[in-house]
Write an enzyme that holds these catalytic residues in place. Sequence first.
Site, PDB file in Angstrom:
ATOM      1  N   LYS A 189     -16.304 -22.509  -2.341  1.00 33.82           N
ATOM      2  CA  LYS A 189     -16.351 -23.314  -3.562  1.00 33.82           C
ATOM      3  C   LYS A 189     -16.998 -24.675  -3.323  1.00 33.82           C
ATOM      4  CE  LYS A 189     -11.984 -22.558  -4.634  1.00 33.82           C
ATOM      5  NZ  LYS A 189     -10.677 -22.571  -5.316  1.00 33.82           N
ATOM      6  N   GLY A 237      -4.774 -31.192   0.080  1.00 32.92           N
ATOM      7  CA  GLY A 237      -4.139 -31.255   1.384  1.00 32.92           C
ATOM      8  C   GLY A 237      -3.435 -32.586   1.562  1.00 32.92           C
ATOM      9  N   HIS A 285     -18.264 -30.782 -14.775  1.00 36.43           N
ATOM     10  CA  HIS A 285     -19.254 -30.076 -13.963  1.00 36.43           C
ATOM     11  C   HIS A 285     -20.644 -30.274 -14.558  1.00 36.43           C
ATOM     12  CE1 HIS A 285     -16.534 -26.897 -11.796  1.00 36.43           C
ATOM     13  NE2 HIS A 285     -16.058 -28.119 -11.719  1.00 36.43           N
ATOM     14  N   SER A 330     -13.186 -35.334  -4.629  1.00 31.76           N
ATOM     15  CA  SER A 330     -14.209 -35.665  -3.633  1.00 31.76           C
ATOM     16  C   SER A 330     -15.522 -34.921  -3.818  1.00 31.76           C
ATOM     17  CB  SER A 330     -13.665 -35.411  -2.219  1.00 31.76           C
ATOM     18  OG  SER A 330     -13.339 -34.037  -2.062  1.00 31.76           O
ATOM     19  N   GLY A 331     -15.579 -33.918  -4.707  1.00 31.49           N
ATOM     20  CA  GLY A 331     -16.868 -33.347  -5.062  1.00 31.49           C
ATOM     21  C   GLY A 331     -17.163 -31.970  -4.512  1.00 31.49           C
ATOM     22  N   GLU A 332     -18.074 -31.275  -5.226  1.00 39.07           N
ATOM     23  CA  GLU A 332     -18.557 -29.948  -4.845  1.00 39.07           C
ATOM     24  C   GLU A 332     -20.082 -29.958  -4.830  1.00 39.07           C
ATOM     25  OE1 GLU A 332     -16.967 -27.480  -7.894  1.00 39.07           O
ATOM     26  OE2 GLU A 332     -15.027 -27.242  -6.926  1.00 39.07           O
ATOM     27  N   VAL A 336      -3.808 -35.209   3.551  1.00 38.80           N
ATOM     28  CA  VAL A 336      -4.535 -36.460   3.797  1.00 38.80           C
ATOM     29  C   VAL A 336      -4.826 -37.174   2.479  1.00 38.80           C
ATOM     30  CG1 VAL A 336      -6.679 -37.467   4.665  1.00 38.80           C
ATOM     31  CG2 VAL A 336      -5.536 -35.665   5.972  1.00 38.80           C
ATOM     32  N   THR A 356      -3.398 -28.127  -7.975  1.00 42.50           N
ATOM     33  CA  THR A 356      -3.511 -26.895  -8.748  1.00 42.50           C
ATOM     34  C   THR A 356      -2.544 -25.853  -8.210  1.00 42.50           C
ATOM     35  OG1 THR A 356      -5.313 -26.084  -7.355  1.00 42.50           O
ATOM     36  CG2 THR A 356      -5.929 -27.290  -9.328  1.00 42.50           C
ATOM     37  N   LYS A 359      -1.056 -21.539  -4.823  1.00 41.18           N
ATOM     38  CA  LYS A 359      -1.461 -21.580  -3.419  1.00 41.18           C
ATOM     39  C   LYS A 359      -0.283 -21.454  -2.460  1.00 41.18           C
ATOM     40  CE  LYS A 359      -5.524 -24.401  -4.462  1.00 41.18           C
ATOM     41  NZ  LYS A 359      -6.257 -25.656  -4.192  1.00 41.18           N
TER      42      LYS A 359
END
Length: 337
Positions: free
Chosen positions: A260, A179, A41, A108-110, A181, A196, A199
Amino acid sequence: MAQELKLGYKASAEQFGPRELVELAVLAEQHGMDSVAVSDHFQPWRHNGGHAPFSLAWMTAVGERTERVQIGTSVMTPTFRYNPAVIAQAFATMGCLYPGRIMLGVGSGEALNEIATGFQGEWPEFKERFARLRESVRLMRELWLGDRVDFEGEYFTTRGASIYDVPEGGIPVYIAAGGPVVARYAGRAGDGFICTSGKGMELYTEKLLPAVAEGAAKAERDVADIDKMIEIKISYDTDPEAALENTRFWAPLSLTPEQKHSIEDPIEMEAAADALPIEQVAKRWIVASDPDDAVEQVKAYVDAGLNHLVFHAPGHDQRRFLELFERDLAPRLRALG
């Protein structure tokens, strides 16, 4: 051939400064862990008490201080604030320094990390972020072949680019997926898959792992060759009150995926997270004070087909966690494999 059961340690770069985080990774190896994985991060999820050391500098420091643990990111976004060609060079160098021990975990990023460092315009939707990720992996793998690379992608370009120091076979790439995909892509193109915990088991048994298998089948790969990693959020302490309260720092994990991915400021992230009740925060975690209870909850992930368990402990006393883990949990977990 099925992957062996591996136990790893999540080095929480959002929670600890660089020197402490290196020492914890060294301790993790001493306490028997097989891998150490670090988050990447630019900004933490908490403004007060948060940290954000640079993952690649940390990995090199850990490599020099350890002998056998696998070291990698979980995860890095090689597509916005980073040029994937430079990331390919950095990981190739680490792969030469610590042969067979380096892996690159990608996602893929935040917005939290990318907008602060100069990304312009609207934060991209998933479709573009995923396309950038696929293209970056393709480019890095071409560069790891050691040839001169002229690459003309939609997002990235190289002209006669070569990486001169590359370990044989390149660097294993682990694809993080929340997910089906991206999980299919992990099965098609990843050396490993990362998810993770916390869930709902149906996500893993009915969506993610079947999608990994589907992707592998379409690419005519043996899904058993893919290292299936899960970050297990576990707050284990023989003191039940401590086990519960230790989850508080990580309240941001309990925000919605939309929050998030779209919140740009750690101060805003912290405020949203601290508004959550402790009961909601703790839902993302295995909170346990009995070792058999803890292992029984972890076992569900092993039974689902996940073989590389990377344990993320939320408390500030990580030394205590590592001691308790080695004493109480590791022998029971090893018996599962």
